[in-house]
Design a protein around this motif. Structure first.
Motif, PDB file in Angstrom:
ATOM      1  N   MET A 108       0.828  -1.202   0.000  1.00  0.00           N
ATOM      2  CA  MET A 108       0.000   0.000   0.000  1.00  0.00           C
ATOM      3  C   MET A 108       0.866   1.257   0.000  1.00  0.00           C
ATOM      4  O   MET A 108       1.890   1.307   0.671  1.00  0.00           O
ATOM      5  CB  MET A 108      -0.878   0.021   1.264  1.00  0.00           C
ATOM      6  N   GLY A 109       0.434   2.239  -0.752  1.00  0.00           N
ATOM      7  CA  GLY A 109       1.042   3.563  -0.714  1.00  0.00           C
ATOM      8  C   GLY A 109       0.345   4.374   0.355  1.00  0.00           C
ATOM      9  O   GLY A 109      -0.885   4.413   0.417  1.00  0.00           O
ATOM     10  N   ILE A 110       1.134   5.012   1.203  1.00  0.00           N
ATOM     11  CA  ILE A 110       0.604   5.742   2.352  1.00  0.00           C
ATOM     12  C   ILE A 110       1.039   7.197   2.294  1.00  0.00           C
ATOM     13  O   ILE A 110       2.218   7.493   2.094  1.00  0.00           O
ATOM     14  CB  ILE A 110       1.125   5.123   3.676  1.00  0.00           C
ATOM     15  N   GLU A 111       0.098   8.111   2.490  1.00  0.00           N
ATOM     16  CA  GLU A 111       0.410   9.536   2.640  1.00  0.00           C
ATOM     17  C   GLU A 111       0.413   9.846   4.139  1.00  0.00           C
ATOM     18  O   GLU A 111      -0.569   9.570   4.837  1.00  0.00           O
ATOM     19  CB  GLU A 111      -0.632  10.397   1.947  1.00  0.00           C
ATOM     20  N   ILE A 112       1.504  10.396   4.622  1.00  0.00           N
ATOM     21  CA  ILE A 112       1.608  10.721   6.047  1.00  0.00           C
ATOM     22  C   ILE A 112       0.735  11.936   6.357  1.00  0.00           C
ATOM     23  O   ILE A 112       0.833  12.963   5.686  1.00  0.00           O
ATOM     24  CB  ILE A 112       3.072  11.002   6.448  1.00  0.00           C
ATOM     25  N   VAL A 113      -0.101  11.795   7.397  1.00  0.00           N
ATOM     26  CA  VAL A 113      -0.935  12.919   7.821  1.00  0.00           C
ATOM     27  C   VAL A 113      -0.506  13.466   9.177  1.00  0.00           C
ATOM     28  O   VAL A 113      -0.853  14.596   9.525  1.00  0.00           O
ATOM     29  CB  VAL A 113      -2.447  12.566   7.810  1.00  0.00           C
ATOM     30  N   ALA A 114       0.242  12.683   9.954  1.00  0.00           N
ATOM     31  CA  ALA A 114       0.754  13.172  11.249  1.00  0.00           C
ATOM     32  C   ALA A 114       1.926  12.308  11.687  1.00  0.00           C
ATOM     33  O   ALA A 114       1.958  11.106  11.432  1.00  0.00           O
ATOM     34  CB  ALA A 114      -0.337  13.138  12.317  1.00  0.00           C
ATOM     35  N   GLY A 115       2.893  12.963  12.330  1.00  0.00           N
ATOM     36  CA  GLY A 115       4.057  12.247  12.835  1.00  0.00           C
ATOM     37  C   GLY A 115       4.987  13.205  13.558  1.00  0.00           C
ATOM     38  O   GLY A 115       4.828  14.414  13.468  1.00  0.00           O
ATOM     39  N   PRO A 116       5.965  12.677  14.270  1.00  0.00           N
ATOM     40  CA  PRO A 116       6.867  13.517  15.064  1.00  0.00           C
ATOM     41  C   PRO A 116       8.008  14.122  14.243  1.00  0.00           C
ATOM     42  O   PRO A 116       8.358  13.625  13.174  1.00  0.00           O
ATOM     43  CB  PRO A 116       7.415  12.540  16.103  1.00  0.00           C
ATOM     44  N   GLU A 117       8.590  15.173  14.781  1.00  0.00           N
ATOM     45  CA  GLU A 117       9.760  15.807  14.158  1.00  0.00           C
ATOM     46  C   GLU A 117      10.916  14.823  14.010  1.00  0.00           C
ATOM     47  O   GLU A 117      11.707  14.928  13.075  1.00  0.00           O
ATOM     48  CB  GLU A 117      10.218  17.006  14.997  1.00  0.00           C
ATOM     49  N   SER A 118      11.015  13.876  14.926  1.00  0.00           N
ATOM     50  CA  SER A 118      12.126  12.912  14.868  1.00  0.00           C
ATOM     51  C   SER A 118      12.091  12.104  13.574  1.00  0.00           C
ATOM     52  O   SER A 118      13.139  11.717  13.060  1.00  0.00           O
ATOM     53  CB  SER A 118      12.119  11.988  16.087  1.00  0.00           C
ATOM     54  N   TYR A 119      10.913  11.885  13.020  1.00  0.00           N
ATOM     55  CA  TYR A 119      10.828  11.175  11.742  1.00  0.00           C
ATOM     56  C   TYR A 119      11.438  12.023  10.628  1.00  0.00           C
ATOM     57  O   TYR A 119      12.207  11.521   9.803  1.00  0.00           O
ATOM     58  CB  TYR A 119       9.376  10.810  11.409  1.00  0.00           C
ATOM     59  N   LEU A 120      11.106  13.316  10.606  1.00  0.00           N
ATOM     60  CA  LEU A 120      11.675  14.197   9.580  1.00  0.00           C
ATOM     61  C   LEU A 120      13.193  14.276   9.689  1.00  0.00           C
ATOM     62  O   LEU A 120      13.899  14.291   8.678  1.00  0.00           O
ATOM     63  CB  LEU A 120      11.086  15.598   9.680  1.00  0.00           C
ATOM     64  N   LYS A 121      13.702  14.333  10.908  1.00  0.00           N
ATOM     65  CA  LYS A 121      15.153  14.361  11.106  1.00  0.00           C
ATOM     66  C   LYS A 121      15.786  13.071  10.589  1.00  0.00           C
ATOM     67  O   LYS A 121      16.853  13.088   9.984  1.00  0.00           O
ATOM     68  CB  LYS A 121      15.490  14.599  12.574  1.00  0.00           C
ATOM     69  N   TYR A 122      15.118  11.946  10.838  1.00  0.00           N
ATOM     70  CA  TYR A 122      15.605  10.664  10.340  1.00  0.00           C
ATOM     71  C   TYR A 122      15.677  10.676   8.813  1.00  0.00           C
ATOM     72  O   TYR A 122      16.698  10.314   8.223  1.00  0.00           O
ATOM     73  CB  TYR A 122      14.701   9.532  10.830  1.00  0.00           C
ATOM     74  N   VAL A 123      14.605  11.139   8.161  1.00  0.00           N
ATOM     75  CA  VAL A 123      14.584  11.193   6.695  1.00  0.00           C
ATOM     76  C   VAL A 123      15.694  12.106   6.184  1.00  0.00           C
ATOM     77  O   VAL A 123      16.421  11.759   5.248  1.00  0.00           O
ATOM     78  CB  VAL A 123      13.208  11.661   6.173  1.00  0.00           C
ATOM     79  N   GLU A 124      15.865  13.251   6.806  1.00  0.00           N
ATOM     80  CA  GLU A 124      16.912  14.185   6.412  1.00  0.00           C
ATOM     81  C   GLU A 124      18.303  13.539   6.520  1.00  0.00           C
ATOM     82  O   GLU A 124      19.133  13.670   5.619  1.00  0.00           O
ATOM     83  CB  GLU A 124      16.846  15.434   7.286  1.00  0.00           C
ATOM     84  N   ASN A 125      18.547  12.835   7.607  1.00  0.00           N
ATOM     85  CA  ASN A 125      19.844  12.166   7.802  1.00  0.00           C
ATOM     86  C   ASN A 125      20.069  11.070   6.767  1.00  0.00           C
ATOM     87  O   ASN A 125      21.196  10.905   6.289  1.00  0.00           O
ATOM     88  CB  ASN A 125      19.965  11.610   9.217  1.00  0.00           C
ATOM     89  N   VAL A 126      19.033  10.326   6.435  1.00  0.00           N
ATOM     90  CA  VAL A 126      19.186   9.270   5.439  1.00  0.00           C
ATOM     91  C   VAL A 126      19.468   9.887   4.078  1.00  0.00           C
ATOM     92  O   VAL A 126      20.294   9.388   3.314  1.00  0.00           O
ATOM     93  CB  VAL A 126      17.932   8.359   5.388  1.00  0.00           C
ATOM     94  N   ARG A 127      18.816  10.995   3.750  1.00  0.00           N
ATOM     95  CA  ARG A 127      19.080  11.673   2.471  1.00  0.00           C
ATOM     96  C   ARG A 127      20.523  12.138   2.376  1.00  0.00           C
ATOM     97  O   ARG A 127      21.125  12.122   1.306  1.00  0.00           O
ATOM     98  CB  ARG A 127      18.145  12.865   2.279  1.00  0.00           C
ATOM     99  N   LYS A 128      21.088  12.603   3.480  1.00  0.00           N
ATOM    100  CA  LYS A 128      22.457  13.107   3.488  1.00  0.00           C
ATOM    101  C   LYS A 128      23.487  11.998   3.389  1.00  0.00           C
ATOM    102  O   LYS A 128      24.617  12.244   2.956  1.00  0.00           O
ATOM    103  CB  LYS A 128      22.726  13.912   4.753  1.00  0.00           C
ATOM    104  N   ALA A 129      23.122  10.791   3.829  1.00  0.00           N
ATOM    105  CA  ALA A 129      24.089   9.683   3.883  1.00  0.00           C
ATOM    106  C   ALA A 129      24.477   9.190   2.504  1.00  0.00           C
ATOM    107  O   ALA A 129      23.847   9.354   1.546  1.00  0.00           O
ATOM    108  CB  ALA A 129      23.501   8.535   4.695  1.00  0.00           C
TER     109      ALA A 129
END
Length: 129
Positions: A108-129
């Motif tokens: 299933m494809g999921i659109e995020i409607v709510a989540g913590p800032e820590s998730y965004l930081k995780y995504v940002e770190n993975v993009r930088k790696a």
């Protein structure tokens, strides 16, 4: 707040909207092709699953059962610091054979409607790696 950070990311990348390997032209941000263990609860039972790709705005998750499009569910994933985060997402699509993966043929494809800032930081770190 997740929504504020997503808006900033969306503005930054308006000109960079890309088509991913799955052909989704509507995505606001390219998804990261990385498998991440996750789980959700459905019908009172724990369902172990895997995100096969994700971004600030959504993700694709393996599932033997395709839940109704439009249904809102909560997904849990463990970040590298062993902190579990919950993401509330709306089902926006189904796939019978995502990218021809051999360990599952449905998801299933999921659109995020709510989540913590820590998730965004995780995504940002993975993009930088």
């Amino acid at each position: 707040m997740l929504e504020t950070a997503r808006k900033m990311s969306d503005e930054k990348d308006k000109k960079e909207t890309k088509q991913d390997k799955g052909g989704a032209k509507f995505r606001r941000r390219e998804r990261i092709p990385k498998r991440v263990p996750a789980h959700f609860v459905f019908g009172g039972r724990l369902v172990e699953t895997t995100f096969i790709d994700f971004s600030e705005f959504g993700f694709f998750v393996f599932s033997d059962r395709l839940h109704d499009i439009g249904q809102v569910m909560t997904f849990y994933l463990k970040l590298p610091n062993n902190k579990e985060v919950s993401l509330t997402g709306k089902i926006v699509g189904h796939s019978e054979n995502p990218r021809n993966n051999s360990d599952s043929n449905r998801g299933m494809g999921i659109e995020i409607v709510a989540g913590p800032e820590s998730y965004l930081k995780y995504v940002e770190n993975v993009r930088k790696a």
